[in-house]
Design a protein around this motif. Structure first.
Motif, PDB file in Angstrom:
ATOM      1  N   TYR A  71       8.609  58.125  27.442  1.00  0.00           N
ATOM      2  CA  TYR A  71       8.500  57.220  26.298  1.00  0.00           C
ATOM      3  C   TYR A  71       9.833  57.117  25.569  1.00  0.00           C
ATOM      4  CZ  TYR A  71       7.621  56.152  21.360  1.00  0.00           C
ATOM      5  OH  TYR A  71       7.690  55.650  20.092  1.00  0.00           O
ATOM      6  N   VAL A  72      10.309  55.891  25.384  1.00  0.00           N
ATOM      7  CA  VAL A  72      11.506  55.608  24.599  1.00  0.00           C
ATOM      8  C   VAL A  72      11.108  54.548  23.566  1.00  0.00           C
ATOM      9  CG1 VAL A  72      13.875  54.743  24.616  1.00  0.00           C
ATOM     10  CG2 VAL A  72      13.032  56.123  26.537  1.00  0.00           C
ATOM     11  N   ALA A  73      11.195  54.887  22.294  1.00  0.00           N
ATOM     12  CA  ALA A  73      10.659  54.038  21.240  1.00  0.00           C
ATOM     13  C   ALA A  73      11.211  52.618  21.286  1.00  0.00           C
ATOM     14  CB  ALA A  73      10.947  54.670  19.867  1.00  0.00           C
ATOM     15  N   TRP A  74      12.537  52.476  21.477  1.00  0.00           N
ATOM     16  CA  TRP A  74      13.164  51.157  21.422  1.00  0.00           C
ATOM     17  C   TRP A  74      12.899  50.338  22.682  1.00  0.00           C
ATOM     18  CZ3 TRP A  74      14.044  49.592  16.834  1.00  0.00           C
ATOM     19  CH2 TRP A  74      14.492  50.469  15.844  1.00  0.00           C
ATOM     20  N   VAL A  75      12.255  50.934  23.676  1.00  0.00           N
ATOM     21  CA  VAL A  75      11.828  50.193  24.865  1.00  0.00           C
ATOM     22  C   VAL A  75      10.329  49.885  24.778  1.00  0.00           C
ATOM     23  CG1 VAL A  75      11.597  50.256  27.384  1.00  0.00           C
ATOM     24  CG2 VAL A  75      13.645  51.200  26.289  1.00  0.00           C
ATOM     25  N   TYR A  76       9.551  50.885  24.373  1.00  0.00           N
ATOM     26  CA  TYR A  76       8.095  50.742  24.347  1.00  0.00           C
ATOM     27  C   TYR A  76       7.633  49.686  23.338  1.00  0.00           C
ATOM     28  CZ  TYR A  76       3.211  51.892  23.341  1.00  0.00           C
ATOM     29  OH  TYR A  76       1.859  51.821  23.131  1.00  0.00           O
ATOM     30  N   TRP A  77       8.154  49.735  22.113  1.00  0.00           N
ATOM     31  CA  TRP A  77       7.608  48.867  21.068  1.00  0.00           C
ATOM     32  C   TRP A  77       7.943  47.389  21.260  1.00  0.00           C
ATOM     33  CZ3 TRP A  77       3.672  50.500  18.428  1.00  0.00           C
ATOM     34  CH2 TRP A  77       3.483  51.883  18.280  1.00  0.00           C
ATOM     35  N   PRO A  78       9.147  47.009  21.723  1.00  0.00           N
ATOM     36  CA  PRO A  78       9.344  45.596  22.072  1.00  0.00           C
ATOM     37  C   PRO A  78       8.397  45.128  23.175  1.00  0.00           C
ATOM     38  CG  PRO A  78      11.462  46.673  21.784  1.00  0.00           C
ATOM     39  CD  PRO A  78      10.416  47.743  21.750  1.00  0.00           C
ATOM     40  N   ALA A  79       8.112  46.009  24.141  1.00  0.00           N
ATOM     41  CA  ALA A  79       7.158  45.647  25.192  1.00  0.00           C
ATOM     42  C   ALA A  79       5.772  45.418  24.602  1.00  0.00           C
ATOM     43  CB  ALA A  79       7.112  46.737  26.263  1.00  0.00           C
ATOM     44  N   LEU A  80       5.382  46.260  23.646  1.00  0.00           N
ATOM     45  CA  LEU A  80       4.082  46.087  23.006  1.00  0.00           C
ATOM     46  C   LEU A  80       4.034  44.783  22.222  1.00  0.00           C
ATOM     47  CD1 LEU A  80       1.385  47.746  22.638  1.00  0.00           C
ATOM     48  CD2 LEU A  80       2.226  48.212  20.338  1.00  0.00           C
ATOM     49  N   LEU A  81       5.119  44.447  21.540  1.00  0.00           N
ATOM     50  CA  LEU A  81       5.167  43.179  20.803  1.00  0.00           C
ATOM     51  C   LEU A  81       5.008  42.001  21.753  1.00  0.00           C
ATOM     52  CD1 LEU A  81       5.662  41.380  18.356  1.00  0.00           C
ATOM     53  CD2 LEU A  81       8.127  41.716  18.694  1.00  0.00           C
ATOM     54  N   SER A  82       5.704  42.038  22.883  1.00  0.00           N
ATOM     55  CA  SER A  82       5.591  40.934  23.837  1.00  0.00           C
ATOM     56  C   SER A  82       4.168  40.830  24.375  1.00  0.00           C
ATOM     57  CB  SER A  82       6.588  41.116  24.986  1.00  0.00           C
ATOM     58  OG  SER A  82       6.250  42.224  25.797  1.00  0.00           O
ATOM     59  N   ALA A  83       3.496  41.965  24.551  1.00  0.00           N
ATOM     60  CA  ALA A  83       2.099  41.947  24.978  1.00  0.00           C
ATOM     61  C   ALA A  83       1.216  41.307  23.917  1.00  0.00           C
ATOM     62  CB  ALA A  83       1.615  43.367  25.283  1.00  0.00           C
ATOM     63  N   ALA A  84       1.498  41.599  22.651  1.00  0.00           N
ATOM     64  CA  ALA A  84       0.716  41.019  21.559  1.00  0.00           C
ATOM     65  C   ALA A  84       0.915  39.508  21.480  1.00  0.00           C
ATOM     66  CB  ALA A  84       1.106  41.666  20.238  1.00  0.00           C
ATOM     67  N   VAL A  85       2.148  39.047  21.663  1.00  0.00           N
ATOM     68  CA  VAL A  85       2.432  37.607  21.622  1.00  0.00           C
ATOM     69  C   VAL A  85       1.720  36.895  22.768  1.00  0.00           C
ATOM     70  CG1 VAL A  85       4.241  35.857  21.864  1.00  0.00           C
ATOM     71  CG2 VAL A  85       4.642  37.876  20.433  1.00  0.00           C
ATOM     72  N   PHE A  86       1.867  37.427  23.978  1.00  0.00           N
ATOM     73  CA  PHE A  86       1.253  36.771  25.139  1.00  0.00           C
ATOM     74  C   PHE A  86      -0.270  36.805  25.037  1.00  0.00           C
ATOM     75  CE2 PHE A  86      -0.470  36.879  29.468  1.00  0.00           C
ATOM     76  CZ  PHE A  86       0.002  35.661  29.931  1.00  0.00           C
ATOM     77  N   ALA A  87      -0.838  37.918  24.587  1.00  0.00           N
ATOM     78  CA  ALA A  87      -2.291  38.026  24.468  1.00  0.00           C
ATOM     79  C   ALA A  87      -2.838  37.020  23.469  1.00  0.00           C
ATOM     80  CB  ALA A  87      -2.683  39.448  24.063  1.00  0.00           C
ATOM     81  N   THR A  88      -2.110  36.813  22.372  1.00  0.00           N
ATOM     82  CA  THR A  88      -2.528  35.806  21.390  1.00  0.00           C
ATOM     83  C   THR A  88      -2.589  34.429  22.027  1.00  0.00           C
ATOM     84  OG1 THR A  88      -1.572  37.057  19.556  1.00  0.00           O
ATOM     85  CG2 THR A  88      -1.945  34.709  19.197  1.00  0.00           C
TER      86      THR A  88
END
Length: 265
Positions: A71-88
Motif C-alpha cells: 500500500y502506497v497512499a499517493w497511489v492508492y487514493w487517486p485510484a480510489l477516486l478514479s473508481a468513484a468517478v467511473f462508478a458514478t
C-alpha cells in the motif's frame, strides 16, 4: 472497523489501505468528490466522452496500483477516486441511457457485489483486507470496490429521490446506517470482515449524498455551492487527509517505493 489477520513471517504487507477511522473519513470524502467530479466532467464533455476518459484514467491508475508491492497512499487514493468517478458515470448511464430506475439498479448492483464477494471467498478463502497481499486478491478487491461504488450511487440517488429534503436526509440516513456495523463489531455481534464490507457499501452513498447536498442549488435540496466548487473543496480536504495517511505510513516504517510485485500464486 478494523479487519485483522495474523501476518506470517516474511510475507508482504497488504497492498491496499488499512481500515482505520482516517480511512473511513477519507473514503467518504473521496467518494463524494467522485460524485461531483463525474457530474462536472459529464456536462461539458457528454456522457460518452466523459465515460471513456474516466475509464482510461481508471485503467491507468489501477495499473500503477498493481505495480506496487505494498500500500502506497499517493497511489492508492487517486485510484480510489478514479473508481468513484467511473462508478458514478456507470450508475447514471444505467439509469439515463439504459432506462433502469434506481429501484431496479440498487438490488441488481447489490446482487453483483454479493456475487463478487462470494467468488472471492470461494477462490481465496478470505475477504479480509489485511490479507490482500497478492495481485489476484487485489483484483477481487477492486472489483468489489467498483461494485460497491455503483451500488452506492444508485442507493444514494434512490434515497434522495424518495425522502423529503432529499440529499440532507439521505446523508443522515446513511450516517445512521453506517454506524450499525460499527456497533455490531463493538458489541461483538458482527464479524469484522462482514462489518467492513457492509460499511463499505454504505460509505459511498453517504459521501455522495453529502457532496450532492453541498452542490445542489438552493432553495431546493442543497446549499447551492455548485459541483465544481464542491469538487475543489473536497479535493483540498482529501489531499490533506491522504497526506496524513502517508505520514502515518512513513512513521510505521512501511516502504514508500513502488517496485514490481511478486506474481500471485
Amino acid at each position: 472497523m478494523r479487519t485483522s489477520a495474523p501476518r506470517a513471517p516474511g510475507t508482504a504487507g497488504a497492498r491496499v489501505a488499512e481500515p482505520t477511522p482516517w480511512f473511513w473519513m477519507t473514503t467518504a470524502l473521496v467518494s463524494g468528490m467522485g460524485q461531483t467530479a463525474a457530474d462536472s466532467l459529464t456536462r461539458p464533455l457528454g456522457p460518452a466522452c466523459a465515460g471513456a476518459l474516466a475509464l482510461c484514467v481508471l485503467v491507468a491508475l489501477l495499473t500503477l496500483q498493481a505495480r506496487t508491492s505494498r500500500y502506497v497512499a499517493w497511489v492508492y487514493w487517486p485510484a480510489l477516486l478514479s473508481a468513484a468517478v467511473f462508478a458514478t458515470m456507470a450508475a447514471v448511464a444505467l439509469h439515463t441511457e439504459g432506462g433502469l430506475g434506481y429501484e431496479v439498479t440498487t438490488p441488481v448492483c447489490s446482487l453483483v457485489l454479493l456475487t463478487v464477494l462470494a467468488v472471492w471467498y470461494v477462490t481465496e478463502g478470505t475477504l479480509s483486507v489485511p490479507c490482500v497481499r497478492t495481485r489476484r486478491r487485489e483484483t477481487f478487491y477492486w472489483c468489489a470496490v467498483l461494485a460497491a461504488f455503483v451500488l452506492g450511487t444508485s442507493a444514494g440517488n434512490l434515497a434522495a429521490a424518495s425522502l423529503p429534503q432529499g440529499y440532507l436526509l439521505s446523508t443522515a440516513l446513511f450516517l445512521v446506517l453506517i454506524a450499525l456495523p460499527a456497533g455490531g463489531v463493538l458489541f461483538h455481534r458482527l464479524h469484522t470482515v462482514a462489518a467492513f464490507w457492509t460499511a463499505y457499501a454504505l460509505v459511498r452513498p453517504l459521501g455522495a449524498s453529502f457532496a450532492n447536498w453541498l452542490a445542489t442549488p438552493f432553495p431546493g435540496d442543497g446549499l447551492g455551492w455548485g459541483k465544481v466548487p464542491v469538487t475543489v473543496w473536497l479535493a483540498v480536504v482529501s489531499v490533506s487527509l491522504v497526506g496524513r495517511l502517508a505520514d502515518q505510513q512513513k512513521a510505521s516504517g512501511l516502504p514508500h517505493s513502488s517496485r514490481p510485485a511478486d506474481p500471485a500464486p
